[in-house]
Each structure stands twice: as C-alpha cells, then as structure tokens.
Scaffold this motif. Structure first.
Motif, short mmCIF file in Angstrom:
data_model
loop_
_atom_site.label_atom_id
_atom_site.label_comp_id
_atom_site.label_asym_id
_atom_site.label_seq_id
_atom_site.Cartn_x
_atom_site.Cartn_y
_atom_site.Cartn_z
N UNK A 55 -30.00 15.69 1.93
CA UNK A 55 -30.97 16.78 2.15
C UNK A 55 -31.91 17.02 0.99
N UNK A 56 -31.51 16.62 -0.22
CA UNK A 56 -32.35 16.89 -1.37
C UNK A 56 -33.25 15.75 -1.76
N UNK A 57 -33.29 14.71 -0.96
CA UNK A 57 -34.04 13.51 -1.35
C UNK A 57 -35.54 13.78 -1.47
N UNK A 58 -36.11 14.48 -0.51
CA UNK A 58 -37.55 14.73 -0.54
C UNK A 58 -37.94 15.56 -1.78
N UNK A 59 -37.16 16.60 -2.04
CA UNK A 59 -37.43 17.42 -3.22
C UNK A 59 -37.29 16.62 -4.50
N UNK A 60 -36.29 15.74 -4.53
CA UNK A 60 -36.07 14.92 -5.72
C UNK A 60 -37.23 13.97 -5.97
N UNK A 61 -37.80 13.45 -4.90
CA UNK A 61 -38.95 12.57 -5.03
C UNK A 61 -40.14 13.34 -5.61
N UNK A 62 -40.35 14.56 -5.12
CA UNK A 62 -41.47 15.38 -5.61
C UNK A 62 -41.30 15.69 -7.10
N UNK A 76 -50.54 5.80 -13.18
CA UNK A 76 -49.31 5.01 -13.24
C UNK A 76 -48.27 5.42 -12.22
N UNK A 77 -48.59 6.41 -11.39
CA UNK A 77 -47.63 6.91 -10.40
C UNK A 77 -47.78 6.15 -9.09
N UNK A 78 -46.96 5.13 -8.90
CA UNK A 78 -46.97 4.34 -7.67
C UNK A 78 -45.71 4.64 -6.88
N UNK A 79 -45.68 4.19 -5.63
CA UNK A 79 -44.48 4.36 -4.81
C UNK A 79 -43.25 3.78 -5.51
N UNK A 80 -43.41 2.58 -6.03
CA UNK A 80 -42.28 1.90 -6.64
C UNK A 80 -41.79 2.62 -7.90
N UNK A 81 -42.71 3.08 -8.73
CA UNK A 81 -42.33 3.75 -9.98
C UNK A 81 -41.64 5.08 -9.68
N UNK A 82 -42.18 5.84 -8.74
CA UNK A 82 -41.57 7.13 -8.40
C UNK A 82 -40.21 6.94 -7.74
N UNK A 83 -40.10 5.95 -6.87
CA UNK A 83 -38.82 5.68 -6.20
C UNK A 83 -37.74 5.33 -7.23
N UNK A 91 -38.17 2.44 0.65
CA UNK A 91 -38.53 2.85 2.01
C UNK A 91 -38.55 4.35 2.19
N UNK A 92 -37.84 5.09 1.33
CA UNK A 92 -37.83 6.55 1.43
C UNK A 92 -39.19 7.16 1.15
N UNK A 93 -39.99 6.46 0.37
CA UNK A 93 -41.30 6.98 0.02
C UNK A 93 -42.19 7.11 1.26
N UNK A 94 -42.26 6.06 2.06
CA UNK A 94 -43.09 6.10 3.25
C UNK A 94 -42.42 6.87 4.38
N UNK A 95 -41.11 7.04 4.30
CA UNK A 95 -40.41 7.83 5.32
C UNK A 95 -40.75 9.31 5.17
N UNK A 96 -40.80 9.80 3.92
CA UNK A 96 -41.03 11.22 3.66
C UNK A 96 -42.50 11.59 3.45
N UNK A 97 -43.33 10.61 3.07
CA UNK A 97 -44.73 10.92 2.74
C UNK A 97 -45.67 9.88 3.33
N UNK A 101 -51.29 10.00 -1.72
CA UNK A 101 -52.10 11.22 -1.73
C UNK A 101 -51.28 12.43 -1.30
N UNK A 102 -50.51 12.26 -0.25
CA UNK A 102 -49.68 13.38 0.22
C UNK A 102 -48.63 13.76 -0.81
N UNK A 103 -48.01 12.75 -1.42
CA UNK A 103 -46.99 13.03 -2.44
C UNK A 103 -47.62 13.74 -3.64
N UNK A 104 -48.78 13.27 -4.10
CA UNK A 104 -49.45 13.91 -5.23
C UNK A 104 -49.82 15.36 -4.89
N UNK A 105 -50.28 15.57 -3.67
CA UNK A 105 -50.66 16.92 -3.26
C UNK A 105 -49.44 17.85 -3.28
#
Length: 228
Positions: A55-62, A76-83, A91-97, A101-105
């Motif tokens: 349940x905390x995965x999305x918050x942890x990514x943010x 320098x903030x890419x999907x791979x680096x943040x993951x 795969x969680x990056x595209x699952x949640x965002x 742009x959406x993640x940065x927002x």
C-alpha cells in the motif's frame, strides 16, 4: 520382471533407484523434479501478490523522487533512477504514474504543500501584529530553506515552472496559501509584498557566502508592515 531387469542392465544403482522413484499417476509420468517446479511457481505468485498489495509503494516512489531531485536535479530524475531509489520494480513506475511529468507534478505538489503547511502553522501561532511580524522573521530565518535539500528542491521547482508553464499551478497555489496566512494580520497588498520579501531574502541568505545578520530581516519586515 525379466523385462525390467533387462531394461535396468548397464545402469548404476543410483540410476536404477531414480528410475524406480518415478511414479505414474492418472496415466501420466510424474518426475520428482515437478514438485520443485510447482514450489517455485507458488513462490513467484506469492511475491507478485505481495507487490500488488504494497500500500505504501506509490507514496514511497513520490518521496524517493524528491530525494533524487535533491541529489541530481530534475534532469537526472528518470524512471530507472527513481525506481532504484524507491527499491521497487521498474514496472511500478508506469503502473502508478503516466510518465515522469505526472510523477514530478505529484512530487513537487507534495513538497510545496509540506512547506505551506509549516508556513501556516508558524503564522497560526501569532496573536497580534507584533507577534505576526516575529513569525514572518522566523519564517525567513528558520523555516524557509531549512537545509540544502529543501533549497535545491525549491529552486528545481522554480526552474521547471519557468520552463514549463503547466507547473506554475503548483507555485501559484503555494503563493496563494502563503498570502492567505499573511492576510490574517496584514492587508492584501502588504501580504503580497511580505510574500515577495520572504522569497527574496530567503534566497539571498541561502546563497550568500557571508552569513547575514537577522537584524536586517527584522528591519525589512518592520518597514514593509509599518503601515500594514
């Protein structure tokens, strides 16, 4: 039996034992290794269930996105680096965002709200004009840019909003909350000037190589609010 002995001829005792260990069930030959394969599949299914119910995965990514921005900037903030920073599958990056742009927002909105919350709490402690002035001084000297991490994230947001107008909704909402908190003690025009003073002096104090005396902040606040 004779045929079985003939079939086993030339085999070692271990090979014979292994051959006898095979069992026929419902007309199908089941090899001992099949059970191990089933255990592996069950384990993989359990891992996938655990990932889906994190349940905390999305918050942890943010939160991890903000950490990455503080370290290497938006560039320098890419999907791979943040993951990697969040310790989640790519795969969680595209699952949640729906993209970076959406993640940065989401990340910058969370950051701006946290700073605005602190701003409002500080102003809520004031009871009159005198204590409101002191609260503004404390915001500049103690609260804003409380550390290098916050300073970098703030400037990264400003730079991104300057380049991409769609991110200005975040900075506009942030300024609106700050001014609303100030307007409880000062008229709208004075509140606007104070908000600009808070931003400007905070940046100057953060980037100046020489330490600045808090007395100049007190003087600036008193001058702007003299007629407020």
């Amino acid at each position: 039996m004779k045929g079985e002995r003939s079939a086993n001829a030339g085999l070692s005792s271990k090979q014979v034992s292994a051959r006898k260990g095979r069992k026929v069930q419902s007309g199908k030959l089941i090899r001992p290794s099949s059970a191990g394969h089933g255990d592996s599949a069950a384990s993989g299914s359990q891992t996938r269930r655990l990932r889906r119910t994190d349940p905390g995965r999305r918050d942890r990514i943010i939160d991890s996105c903000l950490d990455v921005i503080a370290q290497v900037g938006v560039a320098g903030a890419s999907h791979r680096v943040v993951a990697r920073a969040a310790d989640v599958p790519l795969g969680s990056m595209t699952y949640h965002f729906n993209g970076m742009d959406e993640l940065l927002r989401e990340a910058f909105t969370r950051f701006a709200n946290s700073v605005a919350d602190r701003f409002e709490r500080r102003m809520a402690q004031a009871e009159d004009l005198g204590s409101a002035r002191k609260a503004v001084v404390a915001i500049i000297t103690e609260d804003i840019f409380s550390g290098p991490r916050e300073q970098v994230i703030t400037h990264e947001l400003y730079t991104l909003a300057a380049r991409d107008p769609s991110f200005r909704s975040i900075t506009t909402a942030w300024m609106r909350r700050s001014r609303a908190a100030l307007e409880k003690f000062f008229d709208p025009e004075t509140a606007r000037m104070l908000d600009a003073l808070i931003e400007g002096l905070s940046i100057h104090r953060a980037l100046d190589q020489q330490p600045r005396d808090a007395s100049e902040v007190v003087e600036a606040v008193n001058r702007i609010t003299a007629a407020g």
